[in-house]
Design a protein around this motif. Structure first.
Motif, short mmCIF file in Angstrom:
data_model
loop_
_atom_site.label_atom_id
_atom_site.label_comp_id
_atom_site.label_asym_id
_atom_site.label_seq_id
_atom_site.Cartn_x
_atom_site.Cartn_y
_atom_site.Cartn_z
N ARG A 16 36.44 37.67 42.12
CA ARG A 16 35.95 36.43 41.53
C ARG A 16 35.37 36.79 40.17
O ARG A 16 34.42 37.56 40.09
CB ARG A 16 34.85 35.80 42.40
CG ARG A 16 35.35 34.99 43.59
CD ARG A 16 35.95 33.65 43.19
NE ARG A 16 35.02 32.77 42.52
CZ ARG A 16 34.30 31.82 43.12
NH1 ARG A 16 34.42 31.63 44.42
NH2 ARG A 16 33.48 31.06 42.43
N ASP A 26 31.51 35.88 39.93
CA ASP A 26 30.55 36.37 40.92
C ASP A 26 30.38 37.87 40.71
O ASP A 26 31.29 38.66 41.00
CB ASP A 26 31.09 36.08 42.34
CG ASP A 26 30.14 36.58 43.43
OD1 ASP A 26 29.19 37.32 43.11
OD2 ASP A 26 30.38 36.23 44.60
N ARG A 30 31.72 40.36 43.08
CA ARG A 30 33.16 40.35 43.37
C ARG A 30 34.01 40.58 42.13
O ARG A 30 35.15 40.14 42.06
CB ARG A 30 33.55 39.01 44.01
CG ARG A 30 32.99 38.85 45.40
CD ARG A 30 33.09 37.44 45.91
NE ARG A 30 32.34 37.31 47.15
CZ ARG A 30 32.83 37.61 48.36
NH1 ARG A 30 34.07 37.99 48.48
NH2 ARG A 30 32.09 37.50 49.43
N THR A 31 33.43 41.24 41.14
CA THR A 31 34.22 41.56 39.96
C THR A 31 34.94 42.90 40.18
O THR A 31 34.83 43.51 41.24
CB THR A 31 33.33 41.62 38.69
OG1 THR A 31 32.22 42.46 38.97
CG2 THR A 31 32.87 40.23 38.29
#
Ligand code: ZN
Length: 473
Positions: free
Chosen positions: A118, A121, A124-125
């Motif tokens: 994401r 986020d 969540r990279t």
């Protein structure tokens, strides 16, 4: 050593790629090797007629309406009109015919993690996702991820890639990545690296690097190098951070084996450390020219170091993109995709981004022509990888790595200068035909033999298993 080798092959044989892995050990078996996702098409005898041909070879030049004859994997002839009796005719009218793009740094092993990412986020990279799941890769996961990345490369017109493998968790993982490259039909370099999470005071598996050198000796499509862990001490993070002494240990062995070296330098201080340790040289490719000092680029130019710039990712990172300073200092600069987990494979957008950044930073005072950008994405990438005798231009005698780019889509309009169109207007969906080493891998915008759906299904299966192993929610 031999027993070790047999063991690794046995591991592969227990997977879906086993048959391909075992069959393709010899160059003669390579062409017939079955693979996960389809067999490679045969090398064909064809002539492209009526295309706007950009040879990227100054001794040949360009042809507003030209022809290119390919036979037995090689470029046989190029000109306004060529005699090619019996050759299949590919109608190139309304298309640009040019060398395939040459990517000079790409972490293919991360490819299938995209659905886990994401951009908005921080948890969540790219780095947290690739590290958390990357620790659990099996060799088959490596194979599937690399295979998917290479398929995306083909679809976007990339015919040569530098597979920057900085998560080689075992010799079997290395074999799996190389097998994926062989099964793809693309040309490239495999840059052997360390597994994620390896202690910084432990050297990479130099014995297996030497073993791999033997395995790739004489391979017509693939070469070998190493990718080093970071040496600047401030950007290592999940990718490792070694000191100059460890770099000397690893790089000396690579140089003994005649292998080129590549290294990320996105932080500060790396070039000073390397220069102080006497490690700079023409066999060194650095990646991400950000945050360098004037003394750095003078040292790099003096030692013939070259740089790979990843425009789509770098434009979102801290620091100025200094490819302009590198070019002004006389360094060779090539273009790379980096990954298709956080970014996408789009060499057209990469060229356009460099042009945009140049305007942003210099107001266009530094002359960066659209032709120079296409050179950076083709022949100068081939030079960076030491493959300019085989690829990067449409020169008779070189291997046939070429693409046809359609110019009839609404976003292209009525094109004028072809270089301008490639940089300003084109996108990967305009790539109609992709030929690597004389094999037509893509035609009329579709894969000729590859079962892309199978690659996606295999990838989804691997990602689901990795998420379970990593307790990823
Ligand atoms: Zn990278």
């Amino acid at each position: 050593m031999l027993e070790d080798h047999v063991d690794r092959r046995t591991v592969l044989a227990g997977t879906a790629l086993g048959a391909a892995a075992l069959l393709s050990r010899g160059a003669s078996a390579q062409a017939q090797a079955p693979s996960s996702g389809g067999t490679l098409p045969a090398r064909s005898d064809f002539v492209v007629r009526g295309a706007h041909v950009l040879s990227m070879d100054p001794s040949i030049g360009d042809f507003a309406s030209g022809e290119v004859h390919v036979r037995d994997g090689a470029i046989v002839a190029i000109g306004v009109s060529v005699n090619a009796p019996g050759a299949e005719v590919i109608d190139g009218r309304g298309m640009i015919c040019m060398p395939g793009f040459v990517d000079t740094h790409w972490h293919h092993w991360t490819t299938f993690l995209r659905p886990v990412m994401r951009a908005d986020d921080p948890k969540r990279t790219y780095f947290p996702v690739t590290f958390a799941l990357g620790l659990h890769y099996t060799p088959e996961d490596s194979y599937r991820a690399v295979r998917l990345g290479l398929a995306q490369a083909v679809s976007a017109g990339v015919t040569t890639t530098h597979n920057w493998a900085h998560n080689v968790r075992s010799p079997a993982h290395a074999d799996a990545e190389v097998q994926a490259m062989r099964d793809s039909g693309l040309r490239g370099r495999f840059a052997y690296g360390c597994p994620l999470g390896m202690p910084n005071d432990k050297p990479m598996d130099l014995a297996d690097v030497a073993r791999m050198k033997g395995d790739l000796a004489g391979d017509p499509m693939l070469t070998l190098g190493i990718c080093s862990r970071n040496v600047d001490g401030n950007t290592g993070g999940t990718r490792g951070a070694i000191d100059a002494a460890m770099a000397k240990t690893e790089w000396s062995k690579a140089r003994e084996l005649g292998l080129p070296i590549t290294l990320h330098t996105s932080g500060t201080g790396a070039v000073e450390v390397l220069n102080g340790a006497g490690l700079l040289g023409p066999d060194l490719q650095l990646v991400h020219p950000l945050n360098l000092a004037a003394a750095d680029w003078e040292a790099l130019a003096k030692h013939g170091v070259h740089y790979s710039v990843s425009p789509l990712g770098e434009a979102g990172r801290a620091g100025e993109m200094q490819f302009i300073e590198m070019l002004q200092a006389g360094l060779k600069v090539s273009i790379s995709i980096d990954n298709v987990t956080a970014e996408r494979c789009d060499c057209f957008a990469c060229m356009r981004m460099l042009q945009t950044i140049n305007r942003h930073r210099t107001g266009g005072k530094f002359a960066l022509t659209t032709k120079k950008l296409v050179q950076m994405a083709t022949i100068e990438g081939a030079e960076d990888l030491g493959l300019a005798d085989k690829t990067g231009s449409l020169t008779p005698g070189k291997r046939a790595d070429l693409i046809l780019v359609r110019t009839d889509a609404p976003h292209m309009g009525d094109i004028g200068d072809p270089y301008d169109a490639l940089v300003q207007l084109a996108q990967p969906s305009d790539v109609d035909t992709v030929v690597a080493d004389g094999r037509v891998l893509r035609r009329k915008g579709a894969f000729t033999a590859l079962d892309y759906g199978k690659l996606l299904a295999d990838a989804a299966q691997s990602v689901a298993a990795l998420k379970t192993k990593a307790n990823w929610t």
